[in-house]
Scaffold this motif. Structure first.
Motif, PDB file in Angstrom:
ATOM      1  N   VAL A 102       0.661  -1.073  -0.023  1.00 58.06           N
ATOM      2  CA  VAL A 102      -0.037   0.043   0.117  1.00 58.06           C
ATOM      3  C   VAL A 102       0.802   1.291   0.153  1.00 58.06           C
ATOM      4  N   ARG A 103       1.764   1.136   0.712  1.00 55.20           N
ATOM      5  CA  ARG A 103       2.698   2.331   0.660  1.00 55.20           C
ATOM      6  C   ARG A 103       3.513   2.554  -0.652  1.00 55.20           C
ATOM      7  N   GLY A 104       3.821   1.496  -1.425  1.00 50.42           N
ATOM      8  CA  GLY A 104       4.439   1.588  -2.624  1.00 50.42           C
ATOM      9  C   GLY A 104       3.445   2.113  -3.559  1.00 50.42           C
ATOM     10  N   ILE A 105       2.363   1.697  -3.525  1.00 48.95           N
ATOM     11  CA  ILE A 105       1.186   2.186  -4.367  1.00 48.95           C
ATOM     12  C   ILE A 105       0.927   3.641  -4.193  1.00 48.95           C
ATOM     13  N   ASN A 106       0.800   4.155  -2.798  1.00 50.13           N
ATOM     14  CA  ASN A 106       0.540   5.610  -2.820  1.00 50.13           C
ATOM     15  C   ASN A 106       1.870   6.203  -2.960  1.00 50.13           C
ATOM     16  N   GLN A 107       2.995   5.731  -2.832  1.00 49.61           N
ATOM     17  CA  GLN A 107       3.967   6.744  -3.470  1.00 49.61           C
ATOM     18  C   GLN A 107       3.928   6.804  -5.121  1.00 49.61           C
ATOM     19  N   GLN A 108       3.757   5.746  -5.802  1.00 52.80           N
ATOM     20  CA  GLN A 108       3.437   5.971  -6.911  1.00 52.80           C
ATOM     21  C   GLN A 108       2.396   6.661  -7.550  1.00 52.80           C
ATOM     22  N   ARG A 109       1.264   6.680  -6.773  1.00 55.92           N
ATOM     23  CA  ARG A 109       0.200   7.576  -7.083  1.00 55.92           C
ATOM     24  C   ARG A 109       0.788   9.342  -6.707  1.00 55.92           C
ATOM     25  N   ARG A 110       1.394   9.225  -5.729  1.00 58.08           N
ATOM     26  CA  ARG A 110       1.731  10.730  -5.453  1.00 58.08           C
ATOM     27  C   ARG A 110       2.674  11.327  -6.653  1.00 58.08           C
ATOM     28  N   THR A 111       3.624  10.373  -7.054  1.00 55.15           N
ATOM     29  CA  THR A 111       4.461  10.832  -8.281  1.00 55.15           C
ATOM     30  C   THR A 111       3.650  10.970  -9.253  1.00 55.15           C
ATOM     31  N   ALA A 112       2.649  10.120  -9.684  1.00 55.16           N
ATOM     32  CA  ALA A 112       1.534  10.416 -10.637  1.00 55.16           C
ATOM     33  C   ALA A 112       0.853  11.874 -10.716  1.00 55.16           C
ATOM     34  N   TYR A 113       0.270  11.720  -9.510  1.00 51.57           N
ATOM     35  CA  TYR A 113      -0.232  13.284  -9.254  1.00 51.57           C
ATOM     36  C   TYR A 113       0.546  14.545  -9.306  1.00 51.57           C
ATOM     37  N   GLU A 114       1.901  14.405  -8.814  1.00 57.29           N
ATOM     38  CA  GLU A 114       2.500  15.575  -9.007  1.00 57.29           C
ATOM     39  C   GLU A 114       2.849  15.842 -10.465  1.00 57.29           C
ATOM     40  N   GLY A 115       3.047  14.968 -11.148  1.00 55.81           N
ATOM     41  CA  GLY A 115       3.482  15.057 -12.813  1.00 55.81           C
ATOM     42  C   GLY A 115       2.168  15.666 -13.426  1.00 55.81           C
ATOM     43  N   LEU A 116       0.985  15.076 -13.045  1.00 59.05           N
ATOM     44  CA  LEU A 116      -0.227  15.589 -13.639  1.00 59.05           C
ATOM     45  C   LEU A 116      -0.515  17.284 -13.167  1.00 59.05           C
ATOM     46  N   ALA A 117      -0.227  17.203 -12.007  1.00 59.97           N
ATOM     47  CA  ALA A 117      -0.542  18.642 -11.450  1.00 59.97           C
ATOM     48  C   ALA A 117       0.442  19.716 -12.146  1.00 59.97           C
ATOM     49  N   GLN A 118       1.651  19.326 -12.205  1.00 58.31           N
ATOM     50  CA  GLN A 118       2.433  20.319 -13.038  1.00 58.31           C
ATOM     51  C   GLN A 118       2.088  20.541 -14.350  1.00 58.31           C
ATOM     52  N   ARG A 119       1.980  19.364 -15.087  1.00 55.09           N
ATOM     53  CA  ARG A 119       1.696  19.666 -16.550  1.00 55.09           C
ATOM     54  C   ARG A 119       0.257  20.326 -16.648  1.00 55.09           C
ATOM     55  N   ASN A 120      -0.561  20.270 -15.791  1.00 51.50           N
ATOM     56  CA  ASN A 120      -1.891  21.080 -15.835  1.00 51.50           C
ATOM     57  C   ASN A 120      -2.224  22.264 -15.182  1.00 51.50           C
ATOM     58  N   GLY A 121      -1.177  22.630 -14.413  1.00 49.43           N
ATOM     59  CA  GLY A 121      -1.166  23.886 -13.520  1.00 49.43           C
ATOM     60  C   GLY A 121      -2.068  24.003 -12.361  1.00 49.43           C
ATOM     61  N   VAL A 122      -2.352  22.757 -11.863  1.00 52.29           N
ATOM     62  CA  VAL A 122      -3.315  22.598 -10.795  1.00 52.29           C
ATOM     63  C   VAL A 122      -2.257  22.248  -9.546  1.00 52.29           C
ATOM     64  N   SER A 123      -2.880  22.163  -8.399  1.00 49.13           N
ATOM     65  CA  SER A 123      -2.193  21.625  -7.256  1.00 49.13           C
ATOM     66  C   SER A 123      -2.357  20.184  -7.116  1.00 49.13           C
ATOM     67  N   VAL A 124      -1.357  19.370  -6.375  1.00 54.66           N
ATOM     68  CA  VAL A 124      -1.315  17.920  -6.329  1.00 54.66           C
ATOM     69  C   VAL A 124      -2.624  17.693  -5.666  1.00 54.66           C
ATOM     70  N   ASP A 125      -3.047  18.306  -4.625  1.00 58.01           N
ATOM     71  CA  ASP A 125      -4.078  17.811  -3.660  1.00 58.01           C
ATOM     72  C   ASP A 125      -5.461  18.065  -4.656  1.00 58.01           C
ATOM     73  N   VAL A 126      -5.590  18.736  -5.452  1.00 60.16           N
ATOM     74  CA  VAL A 126      -6.767  18.822  -6.542  1.00 60.16           C
ATOM     75  C   VAL A 126      -6.785  17.638  -7.523  1.00 60.16           C
ATOM     76  N   THR A 127      -5.530  17.596  -7.869  1.00 59.56           N
ATOM     77  CA  THR A 127      -5.398  16.345  -8.757  1.00 59.56           C
ATOM     78  C   THR A 127      -5.788  15.074  -8.083  1.00 59.56           C
ATOM     79  N   ALA A 128      -5.283  14.758  -6.664  1.00 54.06           N
ATOM     80  CA  ALA A 128      -5.456  13.541  -6.080  1.00 54.06           C
ATOM     81  C   ALA A 128      -6.875  13.711  -5.780  1.00 54.06           C
ATOM     82  N   ALA A 129      -7.535  14.659  -5.634  1.00 57.18           N
ATOM     83  CA  ALA A 129      -8.976  14.445  -4.965  1.00 57.18           C
ATOM     84  C   ALA A 129      -9.783  14.407  -6.161  1.00 57.18           C
TER      85      ALA A 129
END
Length: 112
Positions: free
Chosen positions: A60-87
């Motif tokens: 679960v920790r590993g999956i959550n780390q992968q998700r965080r990395t994916a959220y960070e990349g998506l957020a940066q590319r789309n100009g939104v926060s990581v929290d918005v992307t995750a939510a």
């Protein structure tokens, strides 16, 4: 708003693709047994942590780390926060969770 929906769809696709790793089977089983579930913050959590062994917790920790990395990349590319992307992704994942799995919304854990 269409942009944020597109972000959630892309993120969900990435996460589902990531779930096909070697860890997917035991996490999938844990979801089916309401040990692990999707949370409103976009990450997996433990609905019944006492029933989770250390291997599952590591997965679960590993999956959550992968998700965080994916959220960070998506957020940066789309100009939104990581929290918005995750939510946004969390909303989609929780809606897609099959009946009988546990999900955690703002009011706590519940069986879908």
């Amino acid at each position: 708003m269409k942009k944020t929906v597109r972000i959630a769809a892309i993120a969900a696709a990435l996460l589902v693709a990531g779930a096909s790793s070697a860890f997917a089977m035991s996490v999938a089983e844990a979801k089916a047994q309401c040990i692990v579930g999707e949370q409103y913050d976009g990450y997996l959590g433990f609905a019944n942590e006492a029933a989770a062994d250390e291997a599952l917790k590591r997965e679960v920790r590993g999956i959550n780390q992968q998700r965080r990395t994916a959220y960070e990349g998506l957020a940066q590319r789309n100009g939104v926060s990581v929290d918005v992307t995750a939510a946004l992704t969390a909303e989609k994942l929780m809606n897609q969770a099959p009946s009988g799995q546990c999900i955690r919304d703002q009011s706590g854990w519940r069986k879908k």
